[in-house]
Design a protein around this motif. Sequence first.
Motif, short mmCIF file in Angstrom:
data_model
loop_
_atom_site.label_atom_id
_atom_site.label_comp_id
_atom_site.label_asym_id
_atom_site.label_seq_id
_atom_site.Cartn_x
_atom_site.Cartn_y
_atom_site.Cartn_z
N MET A 98 19.91 118.17 -21.43
CA MET A 98 19.62 117.12 -21.86
C MET A 98 20.97 116.22 -21.58
N LYS A 99 20.74 115.27 -20.79
CA LYS A 99 22.02 114.42 -20.31
C LYS A 99 21.98 113.14 -21.04
N THR A 100 22.90 112.88 -21.90
CA THR A 100 23.01 111.44 -22.74
C THR A 100 24.24 110.50 -22.07
N ILE A 101 23.83 109.49 -22.04
CA ILE A 101 24.84 108.32 -21.86
C ILE A 101 25.09 107.43 -23.08
N ILE A 102 26.32 107.07 -23.60
CA ILE A 102 26.35 106.22 -24.63
C ILE A 102 27.47 104.86 -24.06
N THR A 103 26.65 103.75 -24.01
CA THR A 103 27.46 102.45 -23.52
C THR A 103 27.91 101.70 -24.63
N ILE A 104 29.28 101.56 -24.53
CA ILE A 104 30.08 100.49 -25.64
C ILE A 104 30.54 99.33 -24.91
N ASP A 105 30.21 98.10 -25.42
CA ASP A 105 30.41 96.89 -24.93
C ASP A 105 30.98 95.99 -26.06
N GLY A 106 31.65 95.06 -25.59
CA GLY A 106 32.16 93.99 -26.30
C GLY A 106 33.86 94.26 -26.38
N GLY A 107 34.55 93.53 -27.35
CA GLY A 107 35.83 93.69 -27.40
C GLY A 107 36.66 94.72 -27.66
N LEU A 108 37.66 94.81 -27.76
CA LEU A 108 38.86 96.07 -27.96
C LEU A 108 38.46 96.68 -29.30
N GLY A 109 38.57 95.59 -30.26
CA GLY A 109 38.32 96.10 -31.55
C GLY A 109 37.06 96.86 -31.90
N ARG A 110 35.98 96.32 -31.43
CA ARG A 110 34.69 96.60 -31.54
C ARG A 110 34.51 97.92 -30.72
N ALA A 111 35.25 98.46 -29.69
CA ALA A 111 35.43 99.55 -29.10
C ALA A 111 35.89 100.73 -29.85
N LEU A 112 36.99 100.18 -30.32
CA LEU A 112 37.68 101.24 -31.20
C LEU A 112 36.97 101.71 -32.42
N THR A 113 36.31 100.62 -33.06
CA THR A 113 35.37 100.85 -34.19
C THR A 113 34.33 101.98 -34.01
N ALA A 114 33.96 102.23 -32.59
CA ALA A 114 32.88 103.02 -31.93
C ALA A 114 33.51 104.64 -32.14
N ILE A 115 34.67 104.68 -31.90
CA ILE A 115 35.10 106.19 -31.82
C ILE A 115 34.86 107.20 -32.83
N PRO A 116 35.04 106.81 -34.17
CA PRO A 116 34.51 107.92 -35.24
C PRO A 116 33.28 108.13 -34.94
N ALA A 117 32.21 107.41 -34.72
CA ALA A 117 30.78 107.50 -34.29
C ALA A 117 30.75 108.61 -33.16
N LEU A 118 31.41 108.33 -32.07
CA LEU A 118 31.66 108.90 -30.99
C LEU A 118 32.05 110.66 -31.18
N LEU A 119 33.12 110.43 -32.01
CA LEU A 119 33.74 111.93 -32.18
C LEU A 119 32.92 112.65 -32.99
N TYR A 120 32.02 112.15 -34.00
CA TYR A 120 31.00 112.79 -35.00
C TYR A 120 29.92 113.29 -33.72
N PHE A 121 29.47 112.58 -32.92
CA PHE A 121 28.35 112.91 -31.88
C PHE A 121 28.96 114.07 -31.00
N ALA A 122 30.05 113.93 -30.55
CA ALA A 122 30.61 115.12 -29.89
C ALA A 122 30.55 116.39 -30.59
N GLU A 123 31.00 116.37 -32.00
CA GLU A 123 30.98 117.46 -32.70
C GLU A 123 29.56 118.01 -33.08
N LYS A 124 28.48 117.12 -33.06
CA LYS A 124 27.12 117.69 -33.19
C LYS A 124 26.36 117.99 -32.02
N HIS A 125 26.94 117.77 -30.96
CA HIS A 125 26.28 118.08 -29.56
C HIS A 125 27.30 118.62 -28.66
N GLN A 126 27.91 119.64 -28.93
CA GLN A 126 28.92 120.47 -28.51
C GLN A 126 28.42 121.13 -27.16
N ASP A 127 27.32 121.49 -27.16
CA ASP A 127 26.78 122.51 -26.07
C ASP A 127 25.90 121.42 -25.16
#
Length: 319
Positions: A1-30
């Motif tokens: 399963m190959k997944t791509i997550i796209t984040i657009d918008g301003g810098l603050g918006r991109a930063l606020t996506a990081i916690p969710a992306l870290l959570y995703f990485a933890e749940k999809h390590q393999d």
Amino acid sequence: MKTIITIDGGLGRALTAIPALLYFAEKHQDEEFYVMIHGWDYVSWGFPQLQNRTFNPEQKGIFQEYFWTADKVISPEPYRVPEFYRGEINLIQAFHQEINNSTDYENLPLKYINLSQFEELKGHEIIAQAKEVHKKSKTIVIQPYGSSANICPKGVFDPSFRSFPQKFYEELVQKLSQKYNIIYMGAKEFQDKISYKPQPDPNMREWMGIIKAADYFIGCDSCGQHFARALQKPTSVLIAGTDKNNMSYPDEFHMIERDVPYYPSPMRICSFDSNLATRLNQSRIEFTEEEMNSAYEKIVERIEGKKEMLNKPKTISYD
């Protein structure tokens, strides 16, 4: 399963996506996954679970390399999450809903800026430069204007009402400069005549280091407030044209806000309704002298700790 997550918008918006992306990485390590961040891919730097998986779309060949063989593309849009546009959750939580299909906000990573030693040292270097100029013991970083601010015949004006009114900002700096070193974060053409602006202008990761090394941060609805929140820096934020509950952190920050109604703006949903809401929110930026003085006094109280701080930020340990 190959997944791509796209984040657009301003810098603050991109930063606020990081916690969710870290959570995703933890749940999809393999699993095989990648993150495409428009313009701000450096917000992922320092996190091994994201840094080597993140790319900027302005690279040759990424369509063939990443997207052609993808099984799933996730394109989160927090502004279209009902709880978000109703002001019930913030950007971090809305990204978590969109990316992880979860409302488990309590287990989101608390650390989502990871500075290098050089970036931290650069922050301390800039603070030392400001102290050399202004000769005060404590330092404030202030970001008064957002990306939609511009210069008009009467001065700096932000049609979205996300920024400080120029008069309010300049009076605030005049008063604060009597007690503190003031570092200005923003475009040089908008700078006041008192604050210190580092030259050459630091890059955004260096600004994160400066905010971390400072004693206090004052901002508007722009990227700096999101840096401050991620770094757990005591902060005051002016909110007028947007909702404090979804665009800022009223449980942790001191909000500079007029006691007048806020009319929700359906940004990224209905542009015409959004423009109409902005018209109704104009009074929220029309601060009186009394309100400006009150904001100044509360900021000083928080910096000096003379009184119990309003909305005192939670103490968070990353040990």
